[in-house]
Design a protein around this motif. Structure first.
Motif, PDB file in Angstrom:
ATOM      1  N   ARG A  47      32.077  72.212  66.961  1.00 15.82           N
ATOM      2  CA  ARG A  47      31.010  71.030  67.123  1.00 15.82           C
ATOM      3  C   ARG A  47      30.124  70.580  66.502  1.00 15.82           C
ATOM      4  O   ARG A  47      29.500  69.714  66.386  1.00 15.82           O
ATOM      5  N   PHE A  48      29.732  71.732  65.599  1.00 18.48           N
ATOM      6  CA  PHE A  48      28.799  71.595  64.741  1.00 18.48           C
ATOM      7  C   PHE A  48      29.380  71.855  63.285  1.00 18.48           C
ATOM      8  O   PHE A  48      30.082  72.825  62.939  1.00 18.48           O
ATOM      9  N   GLN A  88      28.874  79.586  66.521  1.00 19.37           N
ATOM     10  CA  GLN A  88      29.202  78.569  67.519  1.00 19.37           C
ATOM     11  C   GLN A  88      30.268  79.265  68.380  1.00 19.37           C
ATOM     12  O   GLN A  88      31.433  79.246  67.577  1.00 19.37           O
ATOM     13  N   THR A 197      30.673  74.814  74.056  1.00 21.19           N
ATOM     14  CA  THR A 197      30.118  75.428  72.886  1.00 21.19           C
ATOM     15  C   THR A 197      28.848  75.484  72.916  1.00 21.19           C
ATOM     16  O   THR A 197      27.987  74.746  73.246  1.00 21.19           O
ATOM     17  N   HIS A 220      25.340  72.947  73.470  1.00 20.97           N
ATOM     18  CA  HIS A 220      25.542  71.641  72.913  1.00 20.97           C
ATOM     19  C   HIS A 220      24.678  70.587  73.602  1.00 20.97           C
ATOM     20  O   HIS A 220      24.093  69.813  72.579  1.00 20.97           O
ATOM     21  N   GLU A 224      22.611  67.992  71.144  1.00 21.95           N
ATOM     22  CA  GLU A 224      23.085  66.693  70.749  1.00 21.95           C
ATOM     23  C   GLU A 224      22.162  65.552  70.554  1.00 21.95           C
ATOM     24  O   GLU A 224      22.390  64.985  69.570  1.00 21.95           O
TER      25      GLU A 224
END
Length: 330
Positions: A47-48, A88, A197, A220, A224
């Motif tokens: 997600r990163f 991650q 995550t 996360h 965010e």
């Protein structure tokens, strides 16, 4: 998709291998097709971006330096903390990777949602506690056998260490971190869902002769709201922001009062110890400086300007002729 360009020598070697039968063209074609398929594990959702991970790494490199200074002062011994890795992974995988009994600090990150987790390897935590209690930094205490006094000592120590997070994150967001919980069993902690995550920052930690790891787990949900700020573009913008005129004026005023040592080198000469012992009144030492050549003005030991000697109001003085350009080390 990026393409690899082969040199003429590599092309010739490849054609030669195919002609001689050492390599099969059909096999090469099949391998090329196989490369187009990439395995993706949906349980390990990334997600990163790499850029954002690098930004998180920079933040925690600063935090590592702050922790090194803090613990060195608290423990009065050699301490070295540095970022080992930033990954991650799913939260469940992180929990499985740490000892069943360890030191866990749950930290709130107001005004950000969620909490982060600082896991300190028992070897490191007990070494810290032993130093605080006057020992040499060696301890074999087990987490489950911590007394109330030992728990209080550790809690107070990590509460102070948490304050440094505020300074490390200040380039991205203003936060008010606070130690909420102190735990020794990771099974009692369920910060986020197992498949969520998280970013895990691992620190290599050396305290005297004892070494171990400190891990910071950041869900996360915490990152965010500030994800747009974790880009190289934001860092570059922050670095090029117009300076505050008031702060600049104050800084300039303080800088004007800084004292520097300035001296002019009239010349140099090399003589033997025997020649030095033989010196007497009216002896002359020849310098390597020619009269017509400019002299060098040094500031704090570094050559800065070429000057020529003269007098001003019956006092010896030098006049600046030009600046000496600083040579690059490359």
């Amino acid at each position: 998709m990026s393409e690899e360009i082969l040199s003429q020598t590599e092309i010739d070697a490849l054609l030669s291998a195919i002609s001689s039968g050492e390599m099969d063209a059909e096999e090469l074609k099949k391998e090329e097709e196989d490369k187009k398929v990439k395995v993706y594990d949906f349980k390990r959702a990334l997600r990163f971006s790499k850029d954002q991970i690098r930004s998180i790494s920079r933040i925690h490199e600063n935090y590592a330096r702050l922790l090194t200074t803090f613990f060195s002062g608290q423990l009065r011994t050699y301490v070295n903390i540095s970022v080992a890795s930033v990954d991650q992974i799913p939260y469940e995988e992180f929990i499985r990777s740490i000892p069943k009994m360890t030191i866990l600090n749950v930290i709130s990150m107001e005004p950000l949602e969620g909490k982060i987790l600082m896991e300190v390897n028992p070897n490191i935590a007990y070494s810290m506690m032993d130093r605080l209690l006057g020992g040499k930094g060696n301890s074999d205490v087990q987490p489950e056998s911590l007394t109330e006094i030992e728990t209080t000592i550790m809690t107070q120590m990590f509460e102070k260490a948490v304050v440094n997070i505020q300074e490390a994150w200040s380039t991205i967001v203003e936060i008010d971190p606070m130690l909420d919980e102190f735990e020794v069993n990771p099974q009692f902690l369920q910060m986020v869902s197992p498949n969520e995550t998280v970013v895990v920052v691992s620190f290599n930690t050396q305290i005297g002769d004892v070494s171990g790891m400190i891990n910071i787990c950041i869900p996360h949900i915490v990152l965010e709201p500030i994800i747009p700020k974790l880009s190289a573009h934001y860092w570059m913008e922050s670095a090029t922001k117009e300076r505050d005129p008031e702060k600049y004026a104050i800084l300039s005023k303080h800088m004007e009062k800084v004292e520097l040592e300035a001296k002019v080198i009239l010349g140099q000469s090399n003589i033997t110890v025997n020649e030095l012992l033989q010196l007497s009144t009216e002896d002359i030492i020849s310098l390597n400086q020619k009269i017509q050549d400019p002299l060098t003005l040094e500031v704090n030991g570094e050559p800065k300007m070429h000057v020529q000697v003269g007098t001003v109001h019956k006092k010896v003085a030098v006049q600046v002729m030009d600046h000496i350009e600083r040579r690059s080390l490359s």
